[in-house]
Design an enzyme around this catalytic site. Structure first.
Site, PDB file in Angstrom:
ATOM      1  N   TYR A 278      -1.830   0.177  10.907  1.00 31.77           N
ATOM      2  CA  TYR A 278      -1.978  -0.291   9.529  1.00 31.77           C
ATOM      3  C   TYR A 278      -0.764   0.108   8.699  1.00 31.77           C
ATOM      4  CZ  TYR A 278      -3.601  -0.819   4.752  1.00 31.77           C
ATOM      5  OH  TYR A 278      -3.690  -1.172   3.427  1.00 31.77           O
TER       6      TYR A 278
ATOM      7  N   SER B 294       0.862  -1.187   0.000  1.00 31.52           N
ATOM      8  CA  SER B 294       0.000   0.000   0.000  1.00 31.52           C
ATOM      9  C   SER B 294       0.893   1.229   0.000  1.00 31.52           C
ATOM     10  CB  SER B 294      -0.877   0.016   1.255  1.00 31.52           C
ATOM     11  OG  SER B 294      -1.551   1.252   1.392  1.00 31.52           O
TER      12      SER B 294
END
Length: 261
Positions: free
Chosen positions: A161, A148
């Site tokens: 995260y 990501s």
């Protein structure tokens, strides 16, 4: 350049929906034999039926919880027993939970942190460790990790995260060095905003909040990321695409989004 996967077996974790399911469709249509794992077996069954109708070939499917050593080991053993080899591993299983700032966190947030760490980091490491010996035995392999842009740029409310995705990038880069001289390719694909179940999961099922994430802009789709996976997986054997960073035109970075009223 041909996008041809004939003669190769690809394993996809977290394949029941979103990027995982879209990647299964893309690879199946390119001729890959597939092994699909996820916790939601009913959705896997539905995907297997769709792929059989599209391609005439039914993928191998089995329940997989990457946070469980027993589930992961059994899954890989069954894949090899059914299909013989593993040539491509797409480590797609992962999630985000919550947006709580660390100073405001409670015991429930710690549970969310643990789930993200166990799934996004330990799960990826576990399945990779189990699959690599079979790639080496086959004489070729490709580990494709779904990262990501959160692994390149941290943001408030995403500390854990982001930490997991920074870890994915570090693991990917270290693994590529550890496998230097062996016929294994290693890639990370780092998307920006992709409209899947991601935000619904992050907001614990609150669809209104999830929809706000993509309001007024055009996000990427799961199929956009599947195209990236297909591209890197079908390059000539001597070509390694180290990383792909892909964002929608409406996004320049974490929190940097152009929205239309």
């Amino acid at each position: 350049m041909s996008f041809n996967g004939h003669g190769k077996t690809a394993v996809i974790t977290g394949a029941s929906s979103g990027i995982g399911a879209a990647t299964a469709v893309a690879l199946a249509e390119a001729g890959f034999r597939l092994a699909l794992g996820a916790r939601r077996t009913q959705k896997l069954e539905q995907l297997a039926e769709e792929l059989q109708q599209r391609t005439g070939q039914r993928p191998f499917i089995q329940a997989l919880d990457v946070t469980s050593p027993n589930s992961s080991q059994h899954f890989i053993e069954e894949v090899v027993r059914e299909l013989g080899h593993i040539h491509v591993l797409v480590n797609n299983a992962g999630l985000a939970r919550g947006v709580t700032h660390i100073a405001d966190a409670d015991d429930k947030d710690e549970e969310d942190w643990r789930e993200m760490m166990e799934t996004n980091v330990m799960g990826l490491l576990r399945v990779t460790r189990l699959a690599l010996p079979h790639m080496l035995k086959a004489g070729s392999g490709h580990v494709i990790n779904l990262g990501s842009i959160a692994g390149r740029e941290a943001y408030a409310g995403g500390s854990v995260y982001c930490a997991t995705k920074f870890a994915v990038r570090a693991i990917t880069e270290a693994l590529r060095q550890e496998l230097l001289g062996k016929p294994i390719r290693v890639t990370t694909i780092d998307p920006g905003m992709v409209e899947t179940e991601f935000s619904i999961v992050r907001y614990h099922g609150d669809e209104a909040k999830a929809n706000e994430v993509y309001a007024g802009m055009t996000p990427l789709t799961a199929e956009d990321i599947a195209d990236c996976v297909l591209f890197v997986a079908t390059r000539p054997a001597h070509v390694n695409i180290d990383a792909i960073i892909v964002k929608p035109v409406d996004q320049a970075g974490a929190g940097k989004v152009a929205r239309r009223s």
